[in-house]
Design a protein around this motif. Sequence first.
Motif, short mmCIF file in Angstrom:
data_model
loop_
_atom_site.label_atom_id
_atom_site.label_comp_id
_atom_site.label_asym_id
_atom_site.label_seq_id
_atom_site.Cartn_x
_atom_site.Cartn_y
_atom_site.Cartn_z
N GLU A 141 -14.15 31.56 -1.61
CA GLU A 141 -15.23 30.92 -2.38
C GLU A 141 -16.53 30.85 -1.59
OE1 GLU A 141 -13.65 27.15 -3.37
OE2 GLU A 141 -12.19 27.92 -4.85
N ASN A 142 -16.44 30.84 -0.25
CA ASN A 142 -17.64 30.68 0.59
C ASN A 142 -17.81 31.82 1.59
OD1 ASN A 142 -18.40 27.63 -0.06
ND2 ASN A 142 -16.18 27.67 0.29
N TYR A 143 -17.22 32.99 1.29
CA TYR A 143 -17.25 34.06 2.28
C TYR A 143 -18.65 34.61 2.53
CZ TYR A 143 -17.68 37.74 -1.29
OH TYR A 143 -18.13 38.55 -2.30
N LYS A 144 -19.57 34.46 1.56
CA LYS A 144 -20.93 34.94 1.77
C LYS A 144 -21.64 34.17 2.88
CE LYS A 144 -21.67 36.71 -2.90
NZ LYS A 144 -22.51 36.65 -4.13
N LEU A 145 -21.23 32.94 3.11
CA LEU A 145 -21.78 32.14 4.20
C LEU A 145 -20.93 32.27 5.45
CD1 LEU A 145 -23.72 29.98 5.32
CD2 LEU A 145 -22.19 28.24 4.34
N ILE A 146 -19.61 32.27 5.29
CA ILE A 146 -18.72 32.26 6.45
C ILE A 146 -18.69 33.63 7.13
CG2 ILE A 146 -16.33 31.93 7.20
CD1 ILE A 146 -15.97 29.97 4.92
N LEU A 147 -18.67 34.71 6.34
CA LEU A 147 -18.54 36.05 6.91
C LEU A 147 -19.67 36.40 7.88
CD1 LEU A 147 -16.80 38.56 6.99
CD2 LEU A 147 -18.07 39.44 5.02
N PRO A 148 -20.96 36.15 7.55
CA PRO A 148 -22.02 36.42 8.53
C PRO A 148 -21.84 35.62 9.83
CG PRO A 148 -22.97 36.12 6.36
CD PRO A 148 -21.53 35.72 6.25
N ILE A 149 -21.36 34.37 9.71
CA ILE A 149 -21.12 33.56 10.91
C ILE A 149 -20.03 34.19 11.77
CG2 ILE A 149 -20.36 31.31 11.76
CD1 ILE A 149 -21.61 30.06 9.29
N LEU A 150 -18.96 34.65 11.13
CA LEU A 150 -17.87 35.30 11.86
C LEU A 150 -18.34 36.59 12.53
CD1 LEU A 150 -14.88 34.82 9.37
CD2 LEU A 150 -15.35 33.55 11.48
N ILE A 151 -19.20 37.33 11.85
CA ILE A 151 -19.72 38.56 12.43
C ILE A 151 -20.56 38.27 13.67
CG2 ILE A 151 -21.29 40.50 12.04
CD1 ILE A 151 -20.37 40.52 9.13
N PHE A 181 -12.82 42.91 -0.91
CA PHE A 181 -13.15 44.09 -1.69
C PHE A 181 -12.96 43.83 -3.18
CE2 PHE A 181 -10.56 47.40 -3.83
CZ PHE A 181 -11.56 48.28 -4.15
N LYS A 182 -11.93 43.06 -3.53
CA LYS A 182 -11.69 42.74 -4.94
C LYS A 182 -12.60 41.62 -5.44
CE LYS A 182 -8.92 44.37 -7.08
NZ LYS A 182 -8.91 45.60 -7.89
N SER A 183 -13.14 40.82 -4.50
CA SER A 183 -14.07 39.73 -4.81
C SER A 183 -13.44 38.62 -5.64
CB SER A 183 -15.30 40.27 -5.55
OG SER A 183 -16.00 41.18 -4.73
N THR A 184 -12.15 38.64 -5.78
CA THR A 184 -11.45 37.58 -6.52
C THR A 184 -10.18 37.24 -5.79
OG1 THR A 184 -10.29 39.18 -7.90
CG2 THR A 184 -12.36 38.26 -8.77
N ILE A 185 -9.62 36.06 -6.08
CA ILE A 185 -8.35 35.67 -5.51
C ILE A 185 -7.25 36.45 -6.21
CG2 ILE A 185 -6.77 33.74 -5.11
CD1 ILE A 185 -9.18 31.91 -5.18
N ASN A 225 -2.42 32.98 -0.78
CA ASN A 225 -2.38 31.94 -1.80
C ASN A 225 -2.25 30.57 -1.15
OD1 ASN A 225 -2.36 30.79 -4.30
ND2 ASN A 225 -0.20 31.25 -4.72
N ASN A 226 -3.29 30.16 -0.42
CA ASN A 226 -3.29 28.84 0.20
C ASN A 226 -4.71 28.30 0.19
OD1 ASN A 226 -4.63 29.63 2.88
ND2 ASN A 226 -2.86 31.01 2.84
N SER A 227 -4.87 27.02 0.46
CA SER A 227 -6.17 26.36 0.32
C SER A 227 -7.20 26.91 1.31
CB SER A 227 -6.00 24.86 0.51
OG SER A 227 -5.44 24.56 1.78
N ILE A 228 -6.77 27.24 2.54
CA ILE A 228 -7.72 27.74 3.54
C ILE A 228 -8.30 29.08 3.10
CG2 ILE A 228 -7.96 28.51 5.93
CD1 ILE A 228 -5.80 26.53 6.70
N TRP A 229 -7.41 29.98 2.64
CA TRP A 229 -7.90 31.29 2.22
C TRP A 229 -8.75 31.17 0.96
CZ3 TRP A 229 -8.41 35.71 4.58
CH2 TRP A 229 -8.71 36.83 3.84
N ASN A 230 -8.36 30.31 0.04
CA ASN A 230 -9.15 30.13 -1.17
C ASN A 230 -10.55 29.61 -0.85
OD1 ASN A 230 -6.95 30.95 -2.63
ND2 ASN A 230 -6.28 28.88 -3.19
N TYR A 231 -10.63 28.71 0.11
CA TYR A 231 -11.95 28.19 0.53
C TYR A 231 -12.78 29.32 1.14
CZ TYR A 231 -15.47 25.46 3.02
OH TYR A 231 -16.66 24.96 3.49
N TYR A 232 -12.11 30.19 1.92
CA TYR A 232 -12.82 31.30 2.54
C TYR A 232 -13.36 32.25 1.48
CZ TYR A 232 -13.51 35.67 5.08
OH TYR A 232 -14.05 36.82 5.59
#
Length: 401
Positions: A369-379, A342-346, A360-367
């Motif tokens: 940065e790429n949530y526009k691709l990952i989120l549809p896949i998760l859905i 919702f905030k669109s930022t870390i 505040n970890n690398s996995i979440w930061n990667y998510y």
Amino acid sequence: MKKSKLVIFFMPVFIVLFLILGIIIFPNESIASAKEGLNIWTNVLIPSLLPFIIGANLIVDLKIVDLIGFIINPVTRFIFNVSGKGALVFVISTISGYPVGAKLASELRSNDQISKSEAQRLVSFCSTSGPLFIIGAVATGMFQNSSLGYLMITCHYLASISVGLFFRNHGKELIPRSSHSLREDIQNVINARYSNNEGFFVLFGNAIFNAVNTLLMIGGFVIVFSVIFKILSLFKIIFLLSYILYIPLSLFGVTKELCYAFISGLFEITIGCNKIAAVISTPEVLRATLASFLIGFSGLSILAQCCNFLAKTDINVGLYIFSKFLHGTLAGLFTFLLYPLFKSTILVSNFSSAYNVLYNNSIWNYYIENYKLILPILIIIYILVSLIFLEKTSYKIKNPS
């Protein structure tokens, strides 16, 4: 006589006597809190609920719920294992808010239009808050952030649907397919509608009469619980409960002030959400999470209103309360997890190490940065898993071991 029966008998007696004693000791404060409850009822509840309750009564009496139910029955039967009437109850509940969904579901059961098991499944996810309260009152009015309301309302309804999926196996009952054609079903509804020999204006008058009586009952609950909360606050019981809650939650950076606000919301969600939003020293994500839980759980005041309707039927009230607790828990969890999107930022947080571990970890930061691709896949994965779950549970109902 068993001790449990004595406790069940005398516990309400002691509670009522305690509250009456509080009113006698603090008459001025009790009158002031009653006026606050009356103000909420006249300025908020009557304008927002009266049209919807009248409409809900007419929808049942005019058999609209039956007609629409026949059309969407295959979808609701597959997803929630309820008849098509359930989808209409859910839509009305999402538009109007508490306690219309519970009232409408209990009326369907009272009229023997649905079975006991279906009524239990239906009420588990068809008792929701409305968008006017979540977006208008809570997000815009209290948090001063209208866009936050869209996140909270999405999580609220997503949690409600999840609870409906969780309860779809309740009763080991599978809603059967209609043995008649759609045309025959509609004809039967029309014949049943005119068999009562009641015209539209008679039904309209009955709907208004029932709606006014319902609102009078709701107003009584709001005023009484406003006084109850004030009495408990004056006796420092709310403070004691807040301190007990603060002990474990302090590990997550929750303050005593926030615990007090949260306990307030367990009695009345409007008061609680307003107090939670006012604790500006706490990050918005935590305040929004607790507010989402309160809106999903609905608070003792609204629970009492809904249980008043359900207790007139054979619907299990205890199971309904559990479903509301589950609804609140899931709504709060979804809000907490989706807030960074919702905030669109870390986010940079300083209120607890637990929050930093999550965000505040690398996995979440990667998510992020790429949530526009990952989120549809998760859905897509979520939808596929849900379909597999629905298919397996439907098979278990058809073929119980």
